[in-house]
Design a protein around this motif. Structure first.
Motif, PDB file in Angstrom:
ATOM      1  N   ALA A 173       0.831  -1.206   0.000  1.00 19.21           N
ATOM      2  CA  ALA A 173       0.000   0.000   0.000  1.00 19.21           C
ATOM      3  C   ALA A 173       0.869   1.262   0.000  1.00 19.21           C
ATOM      4  CB  ALA A 173      -0.932  -0.011   1.211  1.00 19.21           C
ATOM      5  N   VAL A 174       1.951   1.242   0.768  1.00 21.44           N
ATOM      6  CA  VAL A 174       2.879   2.371   0.777  1.00 21.44           C
ATOM      7  C   VAL A 174       3.491   2.570  -0.611  1.00 21.44           C
ATOM      8  CG1 VAL A 174       5.097   3.170   1.682  1.00 21.44           C
ATOM      9  CG2 VAL A 174       3.380   2.224   3.236  1.00 21.44           C
ATOM     10  N   ASP A 175       3.809   1.484  -1.287  1.00 26.15           N
ATOM     11  CA  ASP A 175       4.362   1.577  -2.635  1.00 26.15           C
ATOM     12  C   ASP A 175       3.365   2.223  -3.594  1.00 26.15           C
ATOM     13  OD1 ASP A 175       6.317   1.199  -4.616  1.00 26.15           O
ATOM     14  OD2 ASP A 175       5.401  -0.663  -5.261  1.00 26.15           O
ATOM     15  N   ALA A 176       2.095   1.855  -3.493  1.00 26.78           N
ATOM     16  CA  ALA A 176       1.069   2.470  -4.341  1.00 26.78           C
ATOM     17  C   ALA A 176       1.013   3.978  -4.104  1.00 26.78           C
ATOM     18  CB  ALA A 176      -0.287   1.831  -4.064  1.00 26.78           C
ATOM     19  N   ALA A 177       1.069   4.395  -2.836  1.00 25.26           N
ATOM     20  CA  ALA A 177       1.042   5.825  -2.522  1.00 25.26           C
ATOM     21  C   ALA A 177       2.270   6.537  -3.068  1.00 25.26           C
ATOM     22  CB  ALA A 177       0.945   6.011  -1.004  1.00 25.26           C
TER      23      ALA A 177
END
Length: 444
Positions: A173-177
């Motif tokens: 999820a952090v990577d998507a952000a």
């Protein structure tokens, strides 16, 4: 503005900031994806299949991405690719957080992310050098990679810790952000000074033209062939065997994240070194620094304890970064700017062509000959191919130029020397380890 070099303008800072953001998220996501597969009950073969699923569309669409990047505004291609990667990683995160992800679902989303990377990579290769003047381009690229690799240090270490603490879903999820924020920064690039490109003769014509540029330079296709094997072996060792060795013998995701972070620390040191060094024999220096890539596979084969593996990864990072800077300097010195994305797409395609084969077969090869023998085989092939490419005369002869002029596209292979035609100012101001990653100077 104080505290920054005069050559580091707005576009350079935006590009560097966006790369740091995506590097922070991406380094952790590489670890998270492998452990998401293992956490769902997958085997080493399953980890390899998901890694291959990301690489196959990357290979299929790289040439198209390169041709488009030479036709369309490169920053728009980059933003669109970032958006696609954001969606793929966001869905991957939701799938893992929801529980019980299936192998085919993870492979499909990995393939979507690979598609985004296929369009991003050739466009990105033409941007960094275009944001600084020619006399500062080498130093600017080294500083840019220092920022990128510093992000890899923090991303890998933090990613490994977060996978252990909260699970791989949140790391994805952090990577998507990070992709969303990086795309937003790249949307603000000022391209008002970029000249309009003349219309080409069609997609196939552009691809043929790019191929002629590659085929006319033995040093270029020689190194691409070398890295077709080198990257495949590195991918098998570090995307498949590495997480499994870490899980079974080193203590899990944390130590593996530490080793990857050490590699990142080494690349920062290598980039810092290259802000001060200007080797005259560009490719000879760079290719000699590929030999250390055989060491991590050997360390995993033993296997060395975490401290030994971390030290080897650090030294390998330094060597790889020296190759990265010398390779990109050679490309931007020798390739006309208006054809650069097409040529870089062939470079990336050749370098990645065997990666999905290697990651898919890593598990079966391990079952057939044992993991130790497979890892020693990876080391041996890296060393043999690197020695072979040193036999190409152009690799030993290509020399850094210090004068400016024009670079006509070659029609026949000519060994580059100090008497080769000097480059034009436009060419000097053009420029992504992969991985990289993939990009190729970086990790795959």
């Amino acid at each position: 503005m104080t505290g920054r070099p005069a050559w580091a303008g707005r576009n350079y800072l935006l590009l560097t900031g966006a790369t740091v953001l995506s590097g922070l998220g991406g380094s952790g996501a590489l670890i998270a994806a492998a452990f998401a597969v293992l956490g769902a009950g997958g085997s080493a073969t399953d980890v390899g299949l998901v890694a291959a699923a990301r690489t196959v569309p990357l290979i299929l669409f790289l040439l198209v991405g390169g041709a488009l990047a030479d036709r369309l505004p490169r920053h728009r291609v980059m933003v669109a690719a970032n958006a696609l990667s954001c969606v793929s990683q966001g869905l991957f995160a939701l799938l893992v957080l929801a529980g019980e992800p299936r192998l085919w679902q993870m492979a499909l989303l990995a393939a979507l992310g690979g598609t985004g990377q296929a369009f991003f990579t050739p466009a990105a290769e033409g941007m960094v050098f275009a944001s600084v003047s020619g006399e500062h381009s080498g130093r600017a690229f080294a500083v840019f990679r220092m920022g990128m690799n510093s992000a890899n240090i923090g991303g890998a270490a933090l990613g490994g810790a977060l996978v252990t603490a909260v699970g791989p879903g949140w790391v994805l999820a952090v990577d998507a952000a990070s992709f969303a924020l990086a795309g937003a920064l790249r949307a603000f690039l000022d391209v008002s000074g970029v000249p309009e490109r003349a219309p080409g003769g069609g997609m196939l014509h552009d691809l043929r033209d790019g191929w002629r540029e590659v085929a006319a330079r033995p040093w270029l296709w020689g190194v691409v062939v070398q890295f077709a094997v080198v990257n495949a072996m590195v991918a098998a060792a570090e995307a498949v065997y590495g997480p499994v060795v870490a899980e079974e013998q080193l203590g899990g995701a944390g130590p593996w994240g530490l080793a990857l972070a050490a590699f990142g620390a080494g690349t920062v040191g290598g980039a810092l070194l290259m802000t001060r060094l200007t080797p005259r024999r560009l490719l000879l220096t760079g290719v000699l620094c590929v030999f250390p890539l055989a060491l991590p596979s050997a360390a995993l084969a033993v296997p060395l304890p975490t401290a030994g593996l971390t030290a080897i990864m650090f030294g390998t990072g330094i060597a790889v970064e020296v190759f990265a800077v010398t390779w990109m300097t050679a490309l931007h010195q020798e390739i006309p700017e208006e054809k650069f994305s097409r040529v870089s797409s062939y470079d990336a395609l050749g370098s990645l062509a065997l990666v999905p084969v290697a990651t898919s077969l890593a598990g079966p090869v391990q079952d057939l000959v044992g993991r130790t023998a497979a890892l020693w085989g990876c080391s041996a092939l890296i060393a043999l191919l690197t020695a072979a490419v040193l036999c190409v005369p152009d690799v030993r002869r290509l020399t850094r130029r210090t004068t400016t002029g024009t670079v006509p596209p070659p029609t026949v292979p000519t060994p580059p020397t100090t008497q080769t035609p000097p480059m034009s100012p436009t060419h000097q101001t053009s420029q992504t380890p992969q991985e990289a990653r993939t990009s190729r100077p970086s990790r795959p």
